[in-house]
Design a protein around this motif. Structure first.
Motif, PDB file in Angstrom:
ATOM      1  N   GLY A  24       0.794  -1.216   0.000  1.00 21.13           N
ATOM      2  CA  GLY A  24       0.000   0.000   0.000  1.00 21.13           C
ATOM      3  C   GLY A  24       0.830   1.272   0.000  1.00 21.13           C
ATOM      4  N   MET A  25       2.129   1.152   0.216  1.00 19.37           N
ATOM      5  CA  MET A  25       3.016   2.319   0.228  1.00 19.37           C
ATOM      6  C   MET A  25       3.337   2.767  -1.194  1.00 19.37           C
ATOM      7  N   VAL A  26       3.514   4.060  -1.352  1.00 18.71           N
ATOM      8  CA  VAL A  26       4.141   4.599  -2.542  1.00 18.71           C
ATOM      9  C   VAL A  26       5.511   5.066  -2.064  1.00 18.71           C
ATOM     10  N   PRO A  27       6.546   4.271  -2.304  1.00 16.36           N
ATOM     11  CA  PRO A  27       7.871   4.616  -1.772  1.00 16.36           C
ATOM     12  C   PRO A  27       8.372   5.957  -2.312  1.00 16.36           C
ATOM     13  N   THR A  28       8.998   6.711  -1.456  1.00 15.73           N
ATOM     14  CA  THR A  28       9.618   7.976  -1.861  1.00 15.73           C
ATOM     15  C   THR A  28      11.137   7.828  -1.942  1.00 15.73           C
ATOM     16  N   GLU A  29      11.600   6.610  -1.648  1.00 16.35           N
ATOM     17  CA  GLU A  29      13.035   6.312  -1.661  1.00 16.35           C
ATOM     18  C   GLU A  29      13.221   4.874  -2.124  1.00 16.35           C
TER      19      GLU A  29
END
Length: 135
Positions: A24-29
């Motif tokens: 469910g995360m949209v990674p920013t890294e």
């Protein structure tokens, strides 16, 4: 280029069993493994977990950061894990200067989807339509 990377990168350490990436995360890294091993898998609807692959040194966690896409996978440290973390803005710059990096990320992402299909099929499940992005 190395100095620019060093200015924005940071090191992180995870203990065995610790989650590095959650569904469910949209990674920013994106995290690149320097030491240790990580299990990449997909949670199932019945609160189970299907292992897709094991990641090791030089593998990346959070490939979907570049596409700003939500992931369906969970990445869990299987041992003590050291990673170098690069923000997506730095990855954007790298891809602009070296398009081959983008192709490699897409190729690895497609490979992980293929592995997920195989793992879920072996476990008697299927990868739902529209849920095709792995970290």
């Amino acid at each position: 280029e190395t100095d620019a990377l060093a200015a924005h990168a940071r090191l992180e350490r995870y203990c065995a069993g610790e989650s590095i990436l959650r569904p469910g995360m949209v990674p920013t890294e994106t995290r690149f493994i320097l030491a240790g091993s990580v299990m990449l898998g997909i949670p199932t609807d019945d609160d189970g977990f299907v292992q897709v692959t094991a990641l090791g040194v030089h593998d990346a966690v959070g490939l979907t950061a570049l596409s700003r896409t939500q992931t369906i996978s969970r990445a869990v440290a299987m041992s003590e894990v050291d990673v170098v973390v690069l923000p997506v803005s730095v990855l954007d710059d790298i891809v602009r200067m070296h398009p081959v990096v983008a192709r490699e990320i897409v190729r690895e992402s497609e490979n992980r989807v293929r592995l997920a299909h195989m793992a879920l099929e072996a476990a008697g499940g299927v990868l739902p339509h529209g849920r095709r992005v792995l970290g």
